[in-house]
Scaffold this motif. Sequence first.
Motif, PDB file in Angstrom:
ATOM      1  N   GLY A  17      -4.249   6.306   8.554  1.00 33.62           N
ATOM      2  CA  GLY A  17      -4.301   5.016   7.882  1.00 33.62           C
ATOM      3  C   GLY A  17      -3.048   4.715   7.092  1.00 33.62           C
ATOM      4  N   PRO A  18      -2.996   3.528   6.484  1.00 29.81           N
ATOM      5  CA  PRO A  18      -1.816   3.116   5.730  1.00 29.81           C
ATOM      6  C   PRO A  18      -1.807   3.717   4.331  1.00 29.81           C
ATOM      7  CG  PRO A  18      -3.447   1.377   5.701  1.00 29.81           C
ATOM      8  CD  PRO A  18      -4.011   2.463   6.577  1.00 29.81           C
ATOM      9  N   ALA A  19      -0.688   3.567   3.644  1.00 31.55           N
ATOM     10  CA  ALA A  19      -0.565   4.030   2.264  1.00 31.55           C
ATOM     11  C   ALA A  19      -1.557   3.296   1.377  1.00 31.55           C
ATOM     12  CB  ALA A  19       0.860   3.785   1.778  1.00 31.55           C
ATOM     13  N   ALA A  20      -2.138   4.005   0.424  1.00 32.97           N
ATOM     14  CA  ALA A  20      -3.097   3.397  -0.494  1.00 32.97           C
ATOM     15  C   ALA A  20      -2.446   2.285  -1.315  1.00 32.97           C
ATOM     16  CB  ALA A  20      -3.686   4.462  -1.406  1.00 32.97           C
ATOM     17  N   LEU A  21      -1.169   2.464  -1.662  1.00 35.83           N
ATOM     18  CA  LEU A  21      -0.473   1.453  -2.459  1.00 35.83           C
ATOM     19  C   LEU A  21      -0.420   0.107  -1.751  1.00 35.83           C
ATOM     20  CD1 LEU A  21       2.526   3.502  -3.916  1.00 35.83           C
ATOM     21  CD2 LEU A  21       0.658   2.479  -5.212  1.00 35.83           C
ATOM     22  N   LEU A  22      -0.451   0.129  -0.416  1.00 38.87           N
ATOM     23  CA  LEU A  22      -0.388  -1.133   0.323  1.00 38.87           C
ATOM     24  C   LEU A  22      -1.709  -1.884   0.291  1.00 38.87           C
ATOM     25  CD1 LEU A  22       1.806  -0.052   3.364  1.00 38.87           C
ATOM     26  CD2 LEU A  22       2.461  -1.437   1.389  1.00 38.87           C
ATOM     27  N   GLY A  23      -2.736  -1.302  -0.357  1.00 39.98           N
ATOM     28  CA  GLY A  23      -3.952  -2.051  -0.604  1.00 39.98           C
ATOM     29  C   GLY A  23      -3.773  -3.107  -1.682  1.00 39.98           C
ATOM     30  N   ASP A  24      -2.687  -3.017  -2.430  1.00 44.06           N
ATOM     31  CA  ASP A  24      -2.358  -3.999  -3.463  1.00 44.06           C
ATOM     32  C   ASP A  24      -1.613  -5.160  -2.808  1.00 44.06           C
ATOM     33  OD1 ASP A  24      -1.105  -5.486  -5.483  1.00 44.06           O
ATOM     34  OD2 ASP A  24      -0.849  -3.741  -6.773  1.00 44.06           O
TER      35      ASP A  24
END
Length: 239
Positions: A17-24
């Motif tokens: 999956g993608p980086a958690a920070l990119l959930g922002d």
Amino acid sequence: METGLRLLRAARRTFTGPAALLGDPVLRERAAGYLADLTRPYGLRVPAGLFDAPAAALGQSYGEMAAELIPAVVPPDEPVDLLVLAFAVHDMLPGRATAAYLSHVCPGTPMSFALCDQGSAAAFTGLRIARAYGCRRALVLTVEQAVLPYDAAVPVPARHRAVAMLYDALADDGATGGDSDGAAGGPELIGLGGGARVTALRQHVDVDAGDVAALAAAEVGELTAGRTDVAVVLGADLA
């Protein structure tokens, strides 16, 4: 003056999956603009709308990947003097000072820097620098992620993958840590048996493809000095 290094502990992990920070959404918007600005002079294009959805097939953050591995190999009471972050492909948040951030979360707040633009040689350059630095304890982090938001001229890695290796230049001949599978989905500690040492490291630049096999054979022959209990690991390009 270079010194030998002893590998105390090592851990690895594959991320999904993608980086958690990119959930922002704010960080996604900034990352989209930053990458678009960086690629435009080279005739590359970040597709419009790629960063609009949190579930988009985006890549990883090396800060997140490495920060998860550090506690697996560096106990709080074993401060690190030098941290080297090595990678070939940039991550999805290239504007971050990732090495400085990792120093902040690593015991000892070590001197830290990143190595890039060396392809698959980056990890070996990191080891060479760690040997030459002359510190007591060095942490080498090798990270790669598998997604770029534009068409790259070279193949990207198959997976998001990170490896952490803790070295001690002054370690004795005691135990080096045992085998462990780690928690489900967490870092996997790599069993080291009786301990591994980095006693020699050779790097060659500007080698023609036709000369690689003979050079490699000569180096392996010299370094092994007639021993038979030797394994040779080839990178994908060399293989």
